[in-house]
Motif scaffolding. Sequence first.
Motif, mmCIF file in Angstrom:
data_model
loop_
_atom_site.group_PDB
_atom_site.id
_atom_site.type_symbol
_atom_site.label_atom_id
_atom_site.label_comp_id
_atom_site.label_asym_id
_atom_site.label_seq_id
_atom_site.Cartn_x
_atom_site.Cartn_y
_atom_site.Cartn_z
ATOM 1 N N MET A 103 -8.142 2.073 -4.487
ATOM 2 C CA MET A 103 -8.705 0.760 -4.176
ATOM 3 C C MET A 103 -7.620 -0.074 -3.514
ATOM 4 N N ASN A 104 -7.560 -0.017 -2.205
ATOM 5 C CA ASN A 104 -6.553 -0.769 -1.474
ATOM 6 C C ASN A 104 -6.878 -2.247 -1.396
ATOM 7 N N ASP A 105 -8.061 -2.643 -1.876
ATOM 8 C CA ASP A 105 -8.413 -4.062 -1.874
ATOM 9 C C ASP A 105 -8.259 -4.690 -3.258
ATOM 10 N N ALA A 106 -7.574 -3.991 -4.158
ATOM 11 C CA ALA A 106 -7.328 -4.529 -5.498
ATOM 12 C C ALA A 106 -5.835 -4.539 -5.758
ATOM 13 N N ALA A 108 -2.986 -5.105 -8.855
ATOM 14 C CA ALA A 108 -2.786 -5.189 -10.305
ATOM 15 C C ALA A 108 -1.637 -6.147 -10.600
ATOM 16 N N CYS A 109 -1.816 -6.971 -11.596
ATOM 17 C CA CYS A 109 -0.780 -7.903 -12.036
ATOM 18 C C CYS A 109 -0.426 -7.546 -13.477
ATOM 19 N N PHE A 110 0.845 -7.621 -13.811
ATOM 20 C CA PHE A 110 1.300 -7.186 -15.124
ATOM 21 C C PHE A 110 1.941 -8.327 -15.899
ATOM 22 N N THR A 111 1.898 -8.235 -17.222
ATOM 23 C CA THR A 111 2.545 -9.218 -18.081
ATOM 24 C C THR A 111 4.033 -8.896 -18.167
ATOM 25 N N ARG A 112 4.817 -9.818 -18.708
ATOM 26 C CA ARG A 112 6.253 -9.575 -18.859
ATOM 27 C C ARG A 112 6.525 -8.393 -19.780
ATOM 28 N N ALA A 113 5.609 -8.138 -20.709
ATOM 29 C CA ALA A 113 5.790 -7.021 -21.639
ATOM 30 C C ALA A 113 5.430 -5.684 -20.991
ATOM 31 N N GLY A 114 4.931 -5.719 -19.763
ATOM 32 C CA GLY A 114 4.614 -4.493 -19.049
ATOM 33 C C GLY A 114 3.163 -4.083 -19.112
ATOM 34 N N GLY A 115 2.326 -4.837 -19.798
ATOM 35 C CA GLY A 115 0.905 -4.508 -19.885
ATOM 36 C C GLY A 115 0.130 -5.072 -18.707
ATOM 37 N N LEU A 116 -1.079 -4.552 -18.508
ATOM 38 C CA LEU A 116 -1.923 -5.038 -17.426
ATOM 39 C C LEU A 116 -2.363 -6.461 -17.724
ATOM 40 N N GLY A 117 -2.093 -7.359 -16.788
ATOM 41 C CA GLY A 117 -2.469 -8.762 -16.963
ATOM 42 C C GLY A 117 -3.841 -9.036 -16.398
ATOM 43 N N MET A 118 -4.062 -8.610 -15.157
ATOM 44 C CA MET A 118 -5.355 -8.805 -14.510
ATOM 45 C C MET A 118 -5.369 -8.012 -13.218
ATOM 46 N N ALA A 119 -6.530 -7.913 -12.642
ATOM 47 C CA ALA A 119 -6.677 -7.286 -11.333
ATOM 48 C C ALA A 119 -7.276 -8.320 -10.392
ATOM 49 N N VAL A 120 -6.728 -8.427 -9.215
ATOM 50 C CA VAL A 120 -7.211 -9.377 -8.226
ATOM 51 C C VAL A 120 -7.843 -8.575 -7.096
ATOM 52 N N TYR A 121 -9.094 -8.883 -6.813
ATOM 53 C CA TYR A 121 -9.810 -8.178 -5.762
ATOM 54 C C TYR A 121 -9.827 -9.035 -4.510
ATOM 55 N N GLU A 122 -9.541 -8.415 -3.396
ATOM 56 C CA GLU A 122 -9.447 -9.100 -2.125
ATOM 57 C C GLU A 122 -10.629 -8.669 -1.269
ATOM 58 N N TRP A 123 -11.376 -9.628 -0.742
ATOM 59 C CA TRP A 123 -12.528 -9.269 0.078
ATOM 60 C C TRP A 123 -12.049 -8.701 1.401
ATOM 61 N N ARG A 124 -12.647 -7.588 1.800
ATOM 62 C CA ARG A 124 -12.390 -6.992 3.104
ATOM 63 C C ARG A 124 -13.733 -6.557 3.687
ATOM 64 N N ALA A 125 -13.864 -6.703 4.978
ATOM 65 C CA ALA A 125 -15.116 -6.333 5.641
ATOM 66 C C ALA A 125 -15.357 -4.830 5.517
ATOM 67 N N ASP A 126 -16.623 -4.433 5.459
ATOM 68 C CA ASP A 126 -16.970 -3.012 5.340
ATOM 69 C C ASP A 126 -16.404 -2.171 6.481
ATOM 70 N N TRP A 127 -16.358 -2.735 7.688
ATOM 71 C CA TRP A 127 -15.868 -1.952 8.820
ATOM 72 C C TRP A 127 -14.401 -1.565 8.657
ATOM 73 N N ALA A 128 -13.658 -2.264 7.773
ATOM 74 C CA ALA A 128 -12.244 -1.945 7.560
ATOM 75 C C ALA A 128 -12.066 -0.663 6.747
ATOM 76 N N LYS A 129 -13.094 -0.281 5.987
ATOM 77 C CA LYS A 129 -13.017 0.903 5.119
ATOM 78 C C LYS A 129 -11.685 0.920 4.372
ATOM 79 N N ALA A 130 -11.457 -0.134 3.595
ATOM 80 C CA ALA A 130 -10.167 -0.359 2.954
ATOM 81 C C ALA A 130 -9.868 0.610 1.811
#
Length: 139
Positions: A103-106, A108-130
Amino acid sequence: EEEDNASYDDVVATSSTNPPSQTSSPYSSRIPNTPAPEAPQSLQCNYSLRPPRLVATLPYAGNPQDEEVTELRRQLYQQVVENDGFKPKLDPVTKRPVFFFWMNDAKACFTRAGGLGMAVYEWRADWAKANEIGIELEC
């Protein structure tokens, strides 16, 4: 007794008389600017490199849950393994080919302790086939 609530005009007038280094924004004169906290001395970054791997990917404009993914995986397998002659890497437990979805349009952000903090999704047009559907192959 003075009220603690200041009007917009009072805040803007106060902010404009204070230098920018003493206030955090023109809308709040009560919160001083503070520098970002320093990273603790004990914080270390360790990297481990994985051995190179051989993969084949197919650009895709959708998500991992899309119904088309199953058929596209089948087509990718047929092209790379049956037509091109590569050998797929098999999962040691299930003995099935190892497929993946990049998923090149996502991001990942991590906490200071090294755990997953959140995922941020970025909109990309379908023609980009990201995004990409892939299969791991034997080297």
